[in-house]
Write a protein that holds these residues in place. Sequence first.
Motif, PDB file in Angstrom:
ATOM      1  N   CYS A 127      71.841 -42.764  -2.306  1.00  0.00           N
ATOM      2  CA  CYS A 127      70.886 -43.690  -2.921  1.00  0.00           C
ATOM      3  C   CYS A 127      70.215 -43.097  -4.158  1.00  0.00           C
ATOM      4  O   CYS A 127      69.753 -43.836  -5.029  1.00  0.00           O
ATOM      5  N   SER A 128      70.120 -41.789  -4.226  1.00  0.00           N
ATOM      6  CA  SER A 128      69.467 -41.182  -5.393  1.00  0.00           C
ATOM      7  C   SER A 128      70.424 -40.322  -6.199  1.00  0.00           C
ATOM      8  O   SER A 128      70.005 -39.674  -7.164  1.00  0.00           O
ATOM      9  N   TYR A 129      71.705 -40.341  -5.813  1.00  0.00           N
ATOM     10  CA  TYR A 129      72.672 -39.481  -6.506  1.00  0.00           C
ATOM     11  C   TYR A 129      72.911 -39.979  -7.927  1.00  0.00           C
ATOM     12  O   TYR A 129      73.069 -41.181  -8.157  1.00  0.00           O
ATOM     13  N   ARG A 130      72.914 -39.021  -8.850  1.00  0.00           N
ATOM     14  CA  ARG A 130      73.215 -39.360 -10.248  1.00  0.00           C
ATOM     15  C   ARG A 130      74.328 -38.434 -10.734  1.00  0.00           C
ATOM     16  O   ARG A 130      74.136 -37.221 -10.754  1.00  0.00           O
ATOM     17  N   PRO A 131      75.469 -39.004 -11.094  1.00  0.00           N
ATOM     18  CA  PRO A 131      76.541 -38.143 -11.595  1.00  0.00           C
ATOM     19  C   PRO A 131      76.157 -37.539 -12.941  1.00  0.00           C
ATOM     20  O   PRO A 131      75.220 -37.999 -13.597  1.00  0.00           O
ATOM     21  N   GLY A 132      76.896 -36.551 -13.338  1.00  0.00           N
ATOM     22  CA  GLY A 132      76.562 -35.846 -14.563  1.00  0.00           C
ATOM     23  C   GLY A 132      76.244 -34.415 -14.205  1.00  0.00           C
ATOM     24  O   GLY A 132      76.731 -33.907 -13.204  1.00  0.00           O
ATOM     25  N   GLY A 133      75.418 -33.810 -15.002  1.00  0.00           N
ATOM     26  CA  GLY A 133      75.052 -32.443 -14.682  1.00  0.00           C
ATOM     27  C   GLY A 133      76.277 -31.551 -14.571  1.00  0.00           C
ATOM     28  O   GLY A 133      76.433 -30.820 -13.599  1.00  0.00           O
ATOM     29  N   ASP A 134      77.148 -31.640 -15.584  1.00  0.00           N
ATOM     30  CA  ASP A 134      78.401 -30.908 -15.496  1.00  0.00           C
ATOM     31  C   ASP A 134      78.324 -29.527 -16.137  1.00  0.00           C
ATOM     32  O   ASP A 134      79.340 -28.864 -16.325  1.00  0.00           O
ATOM     33  N   ARG A 135      77.113 -29.092 -16.456  1.00  0.00           N
ATOM     34  CA  ARG A 135      77.005 -27.738 -17.006  1.00  0.00           C
ATOM     35  C   ARG A 135      77.230 -26.717 -15.901  1.00  0.00           C
ATOM     36  O   ARG A 135      76.752 -26.922 -14.769  1.00  0.00           O
ATOM     37  N   PRO A 136      77.943 -25.649 -16.170  1.00  0.00           N
ATOM     38  CA  PRO A 136      78.149 -24.646 -15.117  1.00  0.00           C
ATOM     39  C   PRO A 136      76.832 -24.003 -14.700  1.00  0.00           C
ATOM     40  O   PRO A 136      75.914 -23.843 -15.519  1.00  0.00           O
ATOM     41  N   GLY A 137      76.742 -23.678 -13.442  1.00  0.00           N
ATOM     42  CA  GLY A 137      75.513 -23.098 -12.931  1.00  0.00           C
ATOM     43  C   GLY A 137      75.223 -21.734 -13.528  1.00  0.00           C
ATOM     44  O   GLY A 137      76.123 -20.936 -13.732  1.00  0.00           O
ATOM     45  N   GLN A 138      73.963 -21.518 -13.817  1.00  0.00           N
ATOM     46  CA  GLN A 138      73.499 -20.217 -14.304  1.00  0.00           C
ATOM     47  C   GLN A 138      72.657 -19.571 -13.198  1.00  0.00           C
ATOM     48  O   GLN A 138      72.163 -20.255 -12.294  1.00  0.00           O
ATOM     49  N   GLY A 149      73.345 -26.028 -14.981  1.00  0.00           N
ATOM     50  CA  GLY A 149      72.908 -25.033 -15.947  1.00  0.00           C
ATOM     51  C   GLY A 149      71.793 -24.168 -15.379  1.00  0.00           C
ATOM     52  O   GLY A 149      71.943 -23.561 -14.322  1.00  0.00           O
ATOM     53  N   GLU A 150      70.671 -24.141 -16.091  1.00  0.00           N
ATOM     54  CA  GLU A 150      69.537 -23.360 -15.610  1.00  0.00           C
ATOM     55  C   GLU A 150      68.558 -24.232 -14.818  1.00  0.00           C
ATOM     56  O   GLU A 150      67.443 -23.809 -14.527  1.00  0.00           O
ATOM     57  N   GLY A 151      68.955 -25.431 -14.506  1.00  0.00           N
ATOM     58  CA  GLY A 151      68.116 -26.324 -13.715  1.00  0.00           C
ATOM     59  C   GLY A 151      68.903 -26.882 -12.555  1.00  0.00           C
ATOM     60  O   GLY A 151      69.839 -26.261 -12.062  1.00  0.00           O
ATOM     61  N   GLY A 152      68.522 -28.062 -12.128  1.00  0.00           N
ATOM     62  CA  GLY A 152      69.218 -28.683 -11.010  1.00  0.00           C
ATOM     63  C   GLY A 152      68.320 -29.704 -10.350  1.00  0.00           C
ATOM     64  O   GLY A 152      67.334 -30.179 -10.947  1.00  0.00           O
ATOM     65  N   SER A 153      68.644 -30.038  -9.139  1.00  0.00           N
ATOM     66  CA  SER A 153      67.836 -31.007  -8.404  1.00  0.00           C
ATOM     67  C   SER A 153      67.915 -30.721  -6.918  1.00  0.00           C
ATOM     68  O   SER A 153      68.817 -30.026  -6.444  1.00  0.00           O
ATOM     69  N   VAL A 154      66.950 -31.270  -6.222  1.00  0.00           N
ATOM     70  CA  VAL A 154      66.849 -31.112  -4.767  1.00  0.00           C
ATOM     71  C   VAL A 154      66.528 -32.484  -4.191  1.00  0.00           C
ATOM     72  O   VAL A 154      65.587 -33.139  -4.653  1.00  0.00           O
ATOM     73  N   THR A 155      67.303 -32.907  -3.208  1.00  0.00           N
ATOM     74  CA  THR A 155      67.073 -34.208  -2.585  1.00  0.00           C
ATOM     75  C   THR A 155      66.774 -34.016  -1.107  1.00  0.00           C
ATOM     76  O   THR A 155      67.528 -33.343  -0.398  1.00  0.00           O
ATOM     77  N   VAL A 156      65.671 -34.612  -0.685  1.00  0.00           N
ATOM     78  CA  VAL A 156      65.228 -34.489   0.703  1.00  0.00           C
ATOM     79  C   VAL A 156      65.555 -35.791   1.431  1.00  0.00           C
ATOM     80  O   VAL A 156      65.154 -36.870   0.987  1.00  0.00           O
TER      81      VAL A 156
END
Lengths: 83, 229
Positions: B161-172, B144-151
């Motif tokens: 190790c830190s992946y979380r499924p979900g976040g199925d909102r289309p990207g804005q 959506g209007e957010g997201g995540s960043v993994t280093v």
Amino acid sequence: MSRLDIRPYSCPLTWVKTRIALERLAPGERLEVLLPEGEPLENVPRTAEEEGHLVVSRAPAAAEGPGCWTVVLEKGTPRDAAF
Amino acid sequence: MALSEAEIARYARQLLLPGLGEMGQERLRAARVKVWGAGPLAGPALLYLAEAGVGAVIVDDPGVVGPADRAGWLHGPSDEGKPRLDLALEAVDAANHFVYAEPEGRGPGPTAALICLESPEQARAAARIAFEARLPHVVAEVDGEGGSVTVVPVGGPCFECSYRPGGDRPGQAAGYAAASSLAALELVLLLACLTPEPRGRRLDLLRGHPAARATVRQPGCGCTVGRAP
């Protein structure tokens, strides 16, 4: 003692050039900076002190040209970045 | 090799950032960053990496510009149907002529990777490849209007190790911009040895604010023996 002439530059390059020259020194080593009076003479020594360096001296350098000053900086201990 | 006068002038304000200095800028210049993707999630990161002065940006994207790409920074209506790769290389080249813009497969291999793929499954697959290749990498995801960043630094816990499924909102558009820019910034910090969490971290963008936490290796994950699952 290393010497740096920043008279040809304007802000922010005056401090950038000084900072890079200081980075190349070991703590305790000194850098002589030639700069013009006005903004560079006010800001470069002040910023050096803010970043942990020592301003050893500042004096007019008339032999280098009108309005020229010499500032001697002593490199301090590097500080950790804050991110 | 020390920075040239032209490089010092080009990066003057960046050189003033705490801790970066000439050495940090030289580290950036030595980096060859492979960017997976050239769509809306990659656009801001591509420009950011170019402006920051990494040595080379290697782009890997087989797609063409479609309507969904309009949410990004690189593509306008007249670009539809054009190869995204070509437009990405043009954008990097235009942003900073000190940076080499290269397609995948030309020149030496990468030293780091940035994964900006809109498909979560493709992103996971790319992260596995980067991990196996022992490339420090950063993964951007949009929600959506957010997201995540993994280093993922070399030696740190893998992306899984830190992946979380979900976040199925289309990207804005706002989500693409925020996640992409933040991912590029995290990679710059990693390359310049300025990252605050050398073992890896994940940042979740919640209502516009990044919430960071260190990543931990999950029991049973294949990366405990140096291999991704």
